[in-house]
Design a protein around this motif. Structure first.
Motif, short mmCIF file in Angstrom:
data_model
loop_
_atom_site.label_atom_id
_atom_site.label_comp_id
_atom_site.label_asym_id
_atom_site.label_seq_id
_atom_site.Cartn_x
_atom_site.Cartn_y
_atom_site.Cartn_z
N LEU A 140 0.80 -1.23 0.00
CA LEU A 140 0.00 0.00 0.00
C LEU A 140 0.82 1.28 0.00
CD1 LEU A 140 -3.08 -0.72 2.26
CD2 LEU A 140 -3.02 -0.30 -0.20
N ASP A 141 1.99 1.27 0.59
CA ASP A 141 2.83 2.47 0.65
C ASP A 141 3.69 2.66 -0.59
OD1 ASP A 141 1.82 3.15 3.14
OD2 ASP A 141 3.38 2.03 4.21
N ASN A 142 3.59 1.78 -1.56
CA ASN A 142 4.40 1.86 -2.77
C ASN A 142 3.88 2.99 -3.66
OD1 ASN A 142 5.65 1.55 -5.25
ND2 ASN A 142 5.43 -0.67 -5.29
N PRO A 143 4.68 4.04 -3.88
CA PRO A 143 4.21 5.16 -4.71
C PRO A 143 4.04 4.79 -6.19
CG PRO A 143 6.52 5.43 -4.16
CD PRO A 143 6.04 4.23 -3.39
N ASP A 144 4.55 3.65 -6.60
CA ASP A 144 4.42 3.21 -7.99
C ASP A 144 3.22 2.29 -8.20
OD1 ASP A 144 6.64 4.64 -8.87
OD2 ASP A 144 8.00 3.05 -8.23
N LEU A 145 2.35 2.19 -7.21
CA LEU A 145 1.17 1.34 -7.27
C LEU A 145 -0.08 2.19 -7.40
CD1 LEU A 145 -0.18 -1.51 -6.85
CD2 LEU A 145 -0.23 -0.92 -4.42
N VAL A 146 -0.95 1.82 -8.34
CA VAL A 146 -2.26 2.45 -8.48
C VAL A 146 -3.31 1.35 -8.34
CG1 VAL A 146 -3.82 3.77 -9.98
CG2 VAL A 146 -1.35 4.21 -10.05
N ILE A 147 -4.14 1.46 -7.30
CA ILE A 147 -5.22 0.51 -7.09
C ILE A 147 -6.48 1.11 -7.69
CG2 ILE A 147 -6.62 -0.70 -5.38
CD1 ILE A 147 -4.14 -0.60 -3.52
N VAL A 148 -7.15 0.34 -8.54
CA VAL A 148 -8.33 0.82 -9.25
C VAL A 148 -9.54 -0.02 -8.83
CG1 VAL A 148 -9.36 1.33 -11.49
CG2 VAL A 148 -6.86 1.48 -11.20
N GLY A 180 -17.27 0.78 1.89
CA GLY A 180 -16.01 1.51 1.99
C GLY A 180 -15.09 1.16 0.84
N ALA A 181 -13.89 1.73 0.89
CA ALA A 181 -12.93 1.56 -0.20
C ALA A 181 -11.51 1.48 0.34
CB ALA A 181 -13.05 2.74 -1.17
N ILE A 182 -10.62 1.00 -0.49
CA ILE A 182 -9.20 0.98 -0.15
C ILE A 182 -8.71 2.43 -0.21
CG2 ILE A 182 -6.91 0.20 -0.87
CD1 ILE A 182 -8.31 -2.29 -2.07
N PRO A 183 -8.10 2.92 0.87
CA PRO A 183 -7.64 4.32 0.88
C PRO A 183 -6.72 4.62 -0.31
CG PRO A 183 -7.48 3.37 3.07
CD PRO A 183 -7.82 2.24 2.13
N GLY A 184 -7.01 5.73 -0.97
CA GLY A 184 -6.19 6.16 -2.10
C GLY A 184 -6.52 5.49 -3.42
N SER A 185 -7.47 4.56 -3.41
CA SER A 185 -7.80 3.88 -4.66
C SER A 185 -8.52 4.84 -5.61
CB SER A 185 -8.67 2.64 -4.40
OG SER A 185 -9.91 2.99 -3.81
N VAL A 186 -8.36 4.56 -6.89
CA VAL A 186 -9.02 5.33 -7.95
C VAL A 186 -10.32 4.62 -8.28
CG1 VAL A 186 -8.85 6.00 -10.38
CG2 VAL A 186 -6.83 6.09 -8.92
N GLU A 226 4.57 3.97 -16.11
CA GLU A 226 5.62 3.45 -15.23
C GLU A 226 5.05 2.89 -13.93
OE1 GLU A 226 4.66 7.54 -13.89
OE2 GLU A 226 4.93 6.62 -15.85
N LYS A 227 3.77 3.09 -13.69
CA LYS A 227 3.12 2.61 -12.47
C LYS A 227 2.59 1.20 -12.66
CE LYS A 227 2.87 6.82 -10.36
NZ LYS A 227 2.84 7.27 -9.05
N ARG A 228 2.38 0.52 -11.55
CA ARG A 228 1.76 -0.81 -11.57
C ARG A 228 0.29 -0.64 -11.21
NH1 ARG A 228 1.70 -5.72 -7.65
NH2 ARG A 228 1.24 -7.38 -9.13
N PHE A 229 -0.59 -1.12 -12.05
CA PHE A 229 -2.03 -1.02 -11.83
C PHE A 229 -2.59 -2.35 -11.35
CE2 PHE A 229 -1.10 2.47 -14.60
CZ PHE A 229 -1.99 3.47 -14.23
N VAL A 230 -3.35 -2.29 -10.25
CA VAL A 230 -4.05 -3.47 -9.75
C VAL A 230 -5.53 -3.10 -9.63
CG1 VAL A 230 -4.31 -5.14 -7.87
CG2 VAL A 230 -2.02 -4.30 -8.50
N PHE A 231 -6.35 -3.82 -10.36
CA PHE A 231 -7.79 -3.57 -10.37
C PHE A 231 -8.49 -4.51 -9.38
CE2 PHE A 231 -6.32 -1.68 -14.16
CZ PHE A 231 -7.26 -0.76 -14.57
N HIS A 232 -9.61 -4.02 -8.84
CA HIS A 232 -10.39 -4.91 -7.98
C HIS A 232 -11.87 -4.60 -8.07
CE1 HIS A 232 -11.88 -2.61 -4.48
NE2 HIS A 232 -10.84 -1.82 -4.69
N CYS A 233 -12.66 -5.63 -7.74
CA CYS A 233 -14.10 -5.50 -7.61
C CYS A 233 -14.44 -6.10 -6.25
CB CYS A 233 -14.82 -6.21 -8.76
SG CYS A 233 -14.49 -7.98 -8.87
#
Length: 127
Positions: free
Chosen positions: A26-34, A46-52, A78-85
């Motif tokens: 979660l603290d990885n600045p190169d991670l984008v959670i969608v 609720g949602a994962i903090p900072g998620s898009v 350059e970021k790593r994207f992880v999607f979730h439902c």
């Protein structure tokens, strides 16, 4: 083909991330959670903090730089994207489709369903 078969086929060819592994990153600045869940799901659980938030119905258009609906957040190659439902089904199909479009991404295997129980932080979303 059934929806279960479609999800199984998608999961066979995409990267799946375990809940505990994503929590640890979660603290990885190169991670984008969608989060592709409906806004009502986010408000209810609720949602994962900072998620898009990117609704499932628009994701292909938001990711495609040639689309009039393109969102800049998806231009961060350059970021790593992880999607979730909620359970990992919709996100598996989404990531398989995005992979077909040439967009690199992974998905949260069990979705948001196990997030809080496994120690993941949750932020409440206003209505």
């Amino acid at each position: 083909m059934t929806s279960a078969q479609m999800v199984a086929a998608a999961r066979a060819r995409i990267e799946e991330v375990e809940t505990t592994d994503l929590i640890a990153q979660l603290d990885n600045p190169d991670l984008v959670i969608v989060d592709i869940r409906d806004i009502r799901e986010r408000q209810r659980t609720g949602a994962i903090p900072g998620s898009v938030h990117a609704p499932r119905g628009m994701i292909e258009f938001w990711v495609d730089p040639e689309s009039p609906y393109f969102k800049d957040v998806f231009a961060q190659g350059e970021k790593r994207f992880v999607f979730h439902c909620a359970s990992g089904w919709r996100s598996a199909l989404t990531v398989a489709t995005l992979q077909d479009m040439g967009f690199a991404a992974a998905h949260l295997r069990e979705g948001f369903s196990t997030w809080e129980a496994q120690g993941g932080p949750v932020e409440q979303i206003g209505s």
